[in-house]
Motif scaffolding. Sequence first.
Motif, PDB file in Angstrom:
ATOM      1  N   GLY A   1       0.829  -1.322  -0.019  1.00  0.00           N
ATOM      2  CA  GLY A   1      -0.152  -0.082  -0.105  1.00  0.00           C
ATOM      3  C   GLY A   1       0.782   1.450  -0.110  1.00  0.00           C
TER       4      GLY A   1
ATOM      5  N   LYS B   1      -3.490  -4.186   5.535  1.00  0.00           N
ATOM      6  CA  LYS B   1      -4.708  -3.359   5.441  1.00  0.00           C
ATOM      7  C   LYS B   1      -5.378  -3.388   7.068  1.00  0.00           C
ATOM      8  CE  LYS B   1      -8.314  -1.296   3.993  1.00  0.00           C
ATOM      9  NZ  LYS B   1      -8.207   0.180   3.482  1.00  0.00           N
TER      10      LYS B   1
ATOM     11  N   ARG C   1      -4.135  -5.003  -2.622  1.00  0.00           N
ATOM     12  CA  ARG C   1      -3.425  -4.659  -1.338  1.00  0.00           C
ATOM     13  C   ARG C   1      -3.319  -5.899  -0.524  1.00  0.00           C
ATOM     14  NH1 ARG C   1      -3.890  -0.417   2.093  1.00  0.00           N
ATOM     15  NH2 ARG C   1      -2.370  -0.376   3.809  1.00  0.00           N
TER      16      ARG C   1
END
Length: 302
Positions: free
Chosen positions: A257, A281, A276
């Motif tokens: 990311g 995340k 991602r």
Amino acid sequence: MDDGTLFLGEAWSDPIEAGIRDRIRGFIEELIEEELAAALGRGRYQRRHRRGDGEAGPADDPPAAGEVDVAPLAGHRHGHRQRQMTGCFGTVAIAVPRARIAGAGGGTAEWKSRTLPRYARMTRQVEALIAGTYLAGTNTRRVRRALAALFKGAIGKDAVSRIWRKVKTGWEAWSKRPLDAEDVVRLILDGTVVRARLDRKATSISLLVVLGVRGDGQKLLLAVKNMGGESEAAWRALLDDLVARGLKTPEFLVVDGAAGLEKALAALWPEVPTRRCTVHKHRNLLAHAPDQLHEEISADYT
């Protein structure tokens, strides 16, 4: 033994470790003997054998009726030589068998063991330990002193320097190896920060890591480099190097990311699908939420 004499003279000798070293010495010598027996085609005290009824006969006996002489085997032994080997078990003296092996031109050459190469004095595990200690920011003299008790003085300053040069040469060769033969279909790209000692000071170093996934699902490390940060230029320089070494365009990309990485990938492989990493995340979600909601957010995210 009382505590007052634990570290004095021969009291430091541990009978358990001494027994282990004796067993290890015998095991290494047995491995080398088996290797030589396979190269010569016979055991240590066998000279030649004859075929006929399937039984081996003494070397000097004439062939009996129905037996057929077999040509002399591929070489002959000629004693032993003493070698010292240093491993995680300490330093042991090993009796290495010697032999002459017949060559195609009629001459003979000294037999060389693959189990214990001619100039090897340490196991790879010991070399990795020394190199790791050196990389942690310790100079050659301090490495020698730190490992003196374990290896009984077998590790000198010159040995530390030699092992480090060997590791550095191997690392440079690995970093430049061609990648055109690798069946890489997916890439996992991430930046990470590690702590290391440079110039006697602990500092943080940003490393760029590229992990490849083959078509059969096997993972392989493609690159680990310190590029001074995770900017677009740093990632692009690393990716261009992989492409120059033969890396094919992957079918799928997994990223952490970082904005610089996403820009570099968009410029190099704009058509390749990118996703991602779920771990990254999840971490970002928790970083922006109060502690009392972490459990609930993790359950919802899962």
